[in-house]
Write a protein that holds these residues in place. Structure first.
Motif, PDB file in Angstrom:
ATOM      1  N   VAL A  36       2.753 -10.590   7.159  1.00  0.00           N
ATOM      2  CA  VAL A  36       2.012 -11.769   6.292  1.00  0.00           C
ATOM      3  C   VAL A  36       1.306 -11.537   5.175  1.00  0.00           C
ATOM      4  O   VAL A  36       0.515 -10.407   4.972  1.00  0.00           O
ATOM      5  N   VAL A  37       2.092 -12.637   4.382  1.00  0.00           N
ATOM      6  CA  VAL A  37       1.505 -12.157   2.743  1.00  0.00           C
ATOM      7  C   VAL A  37      -0.100 -13.006   3.086  1.00  0.00           C
ATOM      8  O   VAL A  37      -0.122 -14.784   4.023  1.00  0.00           O
ATOM      9  N   THR A  38      -1.089 -12.811   2.586  1.00  0.00           N
ATOM     10  CA  THR A  38      -2.186 -13.958   2.815  1.00  0.00           C
ATOM     11  C   THR A  38      -2.490 -14.179   1.247  1.00  0.00           C
ATOM     12  O   THR A  38      -3.551 -14.828   1.325  1.00  0.00           O
ATOM     13  N   ASP A  39      -1.501 -14.074   0.107  1.00  0.00           N
ATOM     14  CA  ASP A  39      -2.021 -14.565  -0.918  1.00  0.00           C
ATOM     15  C   ASP A  39      -0.468 -14.797  -1.788  1.00  0.00           C
ATOM     16  O   ASP A  39      -0.222 -13.582  -1.787  1.00  0.00           O
ATOM     17  N   GLN A  40      -0.308 -15.888  -1.576  1.00  0.00           N
ATOM     18  CA  GLN A  40       0.849 -15.880  -2.009  1.00  0.00           C
ATOM     19  C   GLN A  40       1.550 -16.117  -3.498  1.00  0.00           C
ATOM     20  O   GLN A  40       2.056 -15.384  -4.070  1.00  0.00           O
ATOM     21  N   GLU A  41       0.575 -16.235  -4.324  1.00  0.00           N
ATOM     22  CA  GLU A  41       0.371 -16.715  -5.677  1.00  0.00           C
ATOM     23  C   GLU A  41      -0.977 -15.724  -6.038  1.00  0.00           C
ATOM     24  O   GLU A  41      -2.725 -16.810  -6.522  1.00  0.00           O
TER      25      GLU A  41
END
Length: 67
Positions: A36-41
């Motif tokens: 799960v990506v918790t910070d996409q940018e």
């Protein structure tokens, strides 16, 4: 906004959890261990760890792309 973005492909993920081991600020896992990506940018200061996570992912489920 950062100059890159981070993606995680849950369908490719084999739950090795290498990404969260090297970049815990950017990646987590669901109850099955899938990425799960918790910070996409993320901020530029995390780029090196994001790129490293992408390189070491055994399933190539993590990608760092231009923003």
């Amino acid at each position: 906004m950062s100059g890159y973005r981070v993606e995680g492909d849950a369908d490719r993920c084999i739950a090795a959890q290498q990404c969260s081991a090297v970049a815990p600020a950017l990646f987590g896992h669901d109850e099955y261990g899938v990425v799960v990506v918790t910070d996409q940018e993320p901020a530029e200061e995390h780029r090196e760890s994001a790129e490293y996570a992408a390189r070491i992912c055994p399933a190539q489920a993590v990608r760092v792309l231009p923003g």
